[in-house]
Design a protein around this motif. Sequence first.
Motif, PDB file in Angstrom:
ATOM      1  N   LEU A   1       0.813  -1.219   0.000  1.00 18.35           N
ATOM      2  CA  LEU A   1       0.000   0.000   0.000  1.00 18.35           C
ATOM      3  C   LEU A   1       0.844   1.266   0.000  1.00 18.35           C
ATOM      4  N   LEU A   2       2.159   1.137   0.106  1.00 19.91           N
ATOM      5  CA  LEU A   2       3.020   2.320   0.145  1.00 19.91           C
ATOM      6  C   LEU A   2       3.938   2.427  -1.070  1.00 19.91           C
ATOM      7  N   VAL A   3       3.720   1.598  -2.085  1.00 20.30           N
ATOM      8  CA  VAL A   3       4.628   1.577  -3.232  1.00 20.30           C
ATOM      9  C   VAL A   3       4.550   2.875  -4.037  1.00 20.30           C
ATOM     10  N   GLU A   4       3.357   3.320  -4.374  1.00 18.15           N
ATOM     11  CA  GLU A   4       3.210   4.549  -5.166  1.00 18.15           C
ATOM     12  C   GLU A   4       2.970   5.733  -4.240  1.00 18.15           C
ATOM     13  N   SER A   5       3.691   6.820  -4.464  1.00 14.85           N
ATOM     14  CA  SER A   5       3.556   8.046  -3.663  1.00 14.85           C
ATOM     15  C   SER A   5       3.525   7.727  -2.164  1.00 14.85           C
ATOM     16  N   PRO A   6       4.611   7.199  -1.618  1.00 19.16           N
ATOM     17  CA  PRO A   6       4.565   6.726  -0.231  1.00 19.16           C
ATOM     18  C   PRO A   6       4.151   7.772   0.786  1.00 19.16           C
ATOM     19  N   ARG A   7       4.598   9.015   0.635  1.00 14.10           N
ATOM     20  CA  ARG A   7       4.231  10.042   1.616  1.00 14.10           C
ATOM     21  C   ARG A   7       2.739  10.336   1.572  1.00 14.10           C
ATOM     22  N   ALA A   8       2.202  10.529   0.379  1.00 12.56           N
ATOM     23  CA  ALA A   8       0.775  10.828   0.238  1.00 12.56           C
ATOM     24  C   ALA A   8      -0.067   9.629   0.671  1.00 12.56           C
ATOM     25  N   ARG A   9       0.384   8.442   0.310  1.00  7.42           N
ATOM     26  CA  ARG A   9      -0.368   7.242   0.661  1.00  7.42           C
ATOM     27  C   ARG A   9      -0.345   7.004   2.176  1.00  7.42           C
ATOM     28  N   TRP A  10       0.827   7.198   2.797  1.00  2.00           N
ATOM     29  CA  TRP A  10       0.928   7.009   4.246  1.00  2.00           C
ATOM     30  C   TRP A  10       0.008   7.997   4.962  1.00  2.00           C
ATOM     31  N   LYS A  11      -0.003   9.247   4.524  1.00  2.00           N
ATOM     32  CA  LYS A  11      -0.870  10.257   5.143  1.00  2.00           C
ATOM     33  C   LYS A  11      -2.343   9.875   4.988  1.00  2.00           C
ATOM     34  N   ALA A  12      -2.723   9.442   3.795  1.00  2.00           N
ATOM     35  CA  ALA A  12      -4.115   9.050   3.563  1.00  2.00           C
ATOM     36  C   ALA A  12      -4.498   7.851   4.440  1.00  2.00           C
ATOM     37  N   LEU A  13      -3.594   6.877   4.535  1.00  2.00           N
ATOM     38  CA  LEU A  13      -3.867   5.718   5.395  1.00  2.00           C
ATOM     39  C   LEU A  13      -4.048   6.152   6.841  1.00  2.00           C
ATOM     40  N   MET A  14      -3.178   7.031   7.300  1.00  2.00           N
ATOM     41  CA  MET A  14      -3.268   7.488   8.688  1.00  2.00           C
ATOM     42  C   MET A  14      -4.522   8.314   8.936  1.00  2.00           C
ATOM     43  N   ASP A  15      -4.902   9.139   7.980  1.00  2.00           N
ATOM     44  CA  ASP A  15      -6.127   9.927   8.143  1.00  2.00           C
ATOM     45  C   ASP A  15      -7.337   9.018   8.344  1.00  2.00           C
ATOM     46  N   SER A  16      -7.369   7.881   7.634  1.00  2.00           N
ATOM     47  CA  SER A  16      -8.516   6.978   7.767  1.00  2.00           C
ATOM     48  C   SER A  16      -8.366   6.011   8.939  1.00  2.00           C
ATOM     49  N   ARG A  17      -7.126   5.618   9.266  1.00  2.00           N
ATOM     50  CA  ARG A  17      -6.931   4.594  10.298  1.00  2.00           C
ATOM     51  C   ARG A  17      -6.737   5.139  11.712  1.00  2.00           C
ATOM     52  N   ARG A  18      -6.213   6.351  11.849  1.00  2.00           N
ATOM     53  CA  ARG A  18      -5.930   6.882  13.193  1.00  2.00           C
ATOM     54  C   ARG A  18      -7.146   6.779  14.122  1.00  2.00           C
ATOM     55  N   PRO A  19      -8.349   7.189  13.676  1.00  2.00           N
ATOM     56  CA  PRO A  19      -9.501   7.066  14.584  1.00  2.00           C
ATOM     57  C   PRO A  19      -9.799   5.605  14.961  1.00  2.00           C
ATOM     58  N   LEU A  20      -9.513   4.678  14.067  1.00  2.00           N
ATOM     59  CA  LEU A  20      -9.763   3.264  14.351  1.00  2.00           C
ATOM     60  C   LEU A  20      -8.755   2.724  15.360  1.00  2.00           C
TER      61      LEU A  20
ATOM     62  N   ARG B   1      -7.296   4.488  17.626  1.00  2.00           N
ATOM     63  CA  ARG B   1      -7.673   5.088  18.913  1.00  2.00           C
ATOM     64  C   ARG B   1      -8.927   4.422  19.498  1.00  2.00           C
ATOM     65  N   GLU B   2      -9.840   4.021  18.619  1.00  2.00           N
ATOM     66  CA  GLU B   2     -11.085   3.365  19.064  1.00  2.00           C
ATOM     67  C   GLU B   2     -10.796   2.066  19.824  1.00  2.00           C
ATOM     68  N   VAL B   3      -9.822   1.297  19.372  1.00  2.00           N
ATOM     69  CA  VAL B   3      -9.563  -0.010  19.984  1.00  2.00           C
ATOM     70  C   VAL B   3      -8.527   0.033  21.097  1.00  2.00           C
ATOM     71  N   ALA B   4      -7.750   1.100  21.169  1.00  2.00           N
ATOM     72  CA  ALA B   4      -6.607   1.145  22.091  1.00  2.00           C
ATOM     73  C   ALA B   4      -6.985   1.555  23.502  1.00  2.00           C
ATOM     74  N   GLY B   5      -6.388   0.855  24.456  1.00  2.00           N
ATOM     75  CA  GLY B   5      -6.481   1.244  25.851  1.00  2.00           C
ATOM     76  C   GLY B   5      -5.299   2.099  26.266  1.00  2.00           C
ATOM     77  N   LEU B   6      -4.262   2.127  25.421  1.00  2.00           N
ATOM     78  CA  LEU B   6      -3.061   2.902  25.689  1.00  2.00           C
ATOM     79  C   LEU B   6      -2.476   3.352  24.356  1.00  2.00           C
ATOM     80  N   VAL B   7      -2.063   4.615  24.284  1.00  2.00           N
ATOM     81  CA  VAL B   7      -1.398   5.165  23.103  1.00  2.00           C
ATOM     82  C   VAL B   7       0.033   5.505  23.495  1.00  2.00           C
ATOM     83  N   VAL B   8       0.990   5.005  22.719  1.00  2.00           N
ATOM     84  CA  VAL B   8       2.403   5.230  22.999  1.00  2.00           C
ATOM     85  C   VAL B   8       3.056   5.822  21.752  1.00  2.00           C
ATOM     86  N   ASP B   9       3.712   6.958  21.907  1.00  2.00           N
ATOM     87  CA  ASP B   9       4.415   7.604  20.801  1.00  2.00           C
ATOM     88  C   ASP B   9       5.791   6.964  20.653  1.00  2.00           C
ATOM     89  N   THR B  10       6.065   6.423  19.470  1.00  2.00           N
ATOM     90  CA  THR B  10       7.327   5.705  19.247  1.00  2.00           C
ATOM     91  C   THR B  10       8.400   6.556  18.576  1.00  2.00           C
TER      92      THR B  10
END
Length: 181
Positions: A124-143, A145-154
């Motif tokens: 999913l990151l082969v074409e336009s990796p920066r744009a694709r990663w941002k789009a994936l994160m925009d859609s997945r970040r809320p998900l 957070r929805e399932v997590a009991g703890l958020v850790v910044d790596t």
Amino acid sequence: MSGPASRARVVLVGPPGAGKSTVGQVLARLLGVELLDTDDAVERREGRTISDIFIEDGEPHFRTLEHAEVLRALAEHDGVVALGGGAVEHPDTRAALLSVPVVYLEVSMAKALPRVGLSGARPLLVESPRARWKALMDSRRPLYREVAGLVVDTDTEPVERLATLVAEALERGDLRPRSEA
């Protein structure tokens, strides 16, 4: 459908490059258990790479395989489980994750992309990796957070410290399944 009761001690979710496998290995060692990476499990079961599954059968087929592997891992693996970045997109997977402690490993694009590289191993990151990663994160970040009991910044902490933070949260009882929250 939340599936069978969970045996997994803790599940790690997050985008490619967050450190799920790396942190998971150290965390498993600290807890005295094994790490199961569901992407690796899909590849073993299918006898081919995720990239090949995407190319030959398409993403929907891979997501079906992935969901089945997540349910299997939650029910049968009594250690640390690291999920593929997109596993949380399946609503039944999210429902199943409510029965187990989940940690969202958060990472910035600046740190994630050098970690994952730009190879075909991340279909999913082969074409336009920066744009694709941002789009994936925009859609997945809320998900995540929805399932997590703890958020850790790596982004800045060493792997050992991140694993220790999670292990300590488990030990204190601060990290519990969302269904118990």
